[in-house]
Motif scaffolding. Structure first.
Motif, PDB file in Angstrom:
ATOM      1  N   HIS A 129       1.164  -0.977  -0.414  1.00 31.68           N
ATOM      2  CA  HIS A 129       0.064  -0.216   0.299  1.00 31.68           C
ATOM      3  C   HIS A 129       0.255   1.232   0.346  1.00 31.68           C
ATOM      4  CE1 HIS A 129      -4.065  -2.409  -0.137  1.00 31.68           C
ATOM      5  NE2 HIS A 129      -3.696  -2.864   1.440  1.00 31.68           N
ATOM      6  N   ALA A 130       2.528   1.388   0.594  1.00 30.92           N
ATOM      7  CA  ALA A 130       2.649   2.484   0.904  1.00 30.92           C
ATOM      8  C   ALA A 130       3.196   2.600  -0.391  1.00 30.92           C
ATOM      9  CB  ALA A 130       3.719   2.395   1.714  1.00 30.92           C
ATOM     10  N   LEU A 177       0.051   6.513  -5.038  1.00 32.02           N
ATOM     11  CA  LEU A 177       0.672   7.694  -4.857  1.00 32.02           C
ATOM     12  C   LEU A 177       0.290   9.170  -5.215  1.00 32.02           C
ATOM     13  CD1 LEU A 177       4.225   5.818  -4.163  1.00 32.02           C
ATOM     14  CD2 LEU A 177       2.912   7.328  -2.282  1.00 32.02           C
ATOM     15  N   GLU A 178       0.472   8.756  -6.921  1.00 29.11           N
ATOM     16  CA  GLU A 178      -0.179   9.701  -8.182  1.00 29.11           C
ATOM     17  C   GLU A 178      -0.919  10.968  -7.594  1.00 29.11           C
ATOM     18  OE1 GLU A 178      -0.062   7.152 -11.654  1.00 29.11           O
ATOM     19  OE2 GLU A 178       2.053   7.414 -11.855  1.00 29.11           O
ATOM     20  N   LEU A 216      -0.590  12.731  -4.910  1.00 32.48           N
ATOM     21  CA  LEU A 216       0.235  13.627  -5.553  1.00 32.48           C
ATOM     22  C   LEU A 216      -0.721  15.037  -6.361  1.00 32.48           C
ATOM     23  CD1 LEU A 216       2.821  15.202  -5.814  1.00 32.48           C
ATOM     24  CD2 LEU A 216       3.380  13.897  -7.687  1.00 32.48           C
ATOM     25  N   ASP A 217      -1.334  14.632  -6.936  1.00 30.55           N
ATOM     26  CA  ASP A 217      -2.447  15.435  -7.556  1.00 30.55           C
ATOM     27  C   ASP A 217      -3.258  16.256  -6.746  1.00 30.55           C
ATOM     28  OD1 ASP A 217      -1.927  14.443 -10.023  1.00 30.55           O
ATOM     29  OD2 ASP A 217      -3.615  13.169 -10.865  1.00 30.55           O
ATOM     30  N   GLY A 218      -3.729  15.468  -5.558  1.00 34.27           N
ATOM     31  CA  GLY A 218      -4.254  16.216  -4.718  1.00 34.27           C
ATOM     32  C   GLY A 218      -3.890  17.606  -3.870  1.00 34.27           C
TER      33      GLY A 218
END
Length: 82
Positions: free
Chosen positions: A65-66, A72-73, A76-78
């Motif tokens: 999950h990490a 993760l993308e 980053l978008d958020g």
């Protein structure tokens, strides 16, 4: 909450608070924050409670999950959207 007789005789008073906090499952970090104690101290206290059989500890979520690239993308978008 377990009966006081199930606690080790040497259990510090914080142990009772930890058991109260963990009645619904709670992370080590959250217990540390709610008790205003360093995470290392809480880790030792919980380790003693586990050894005494007062509480049980679940394995943390898998490492997959990490390192999930899609997650993760999206994170980053958020952050960029802020």
């Amino acid at each position: 909450m377990p009966e006081p007789a199930t606690f080790p005789a040497s259990a510090p008073p914080e142990s009772y608070r930890i058991v109260d906090l963990c009645e619904p499952s709670m992370s080590l970090a959250e217990v540390s924050a709610r008790m205003f104690l360093p995470i290392g101290v809480v880790r030792v206290l919980i380790g003693d409670l586990v050894t005494a059989g007062v509480v049980a500890v679940d394995d943390p979520h898998s490492v997959e999950h990490a390192t999930d690239v899609q997650l993760l993308e999206r994170l980053l978008d958020g952050i960029r959207a802020l």
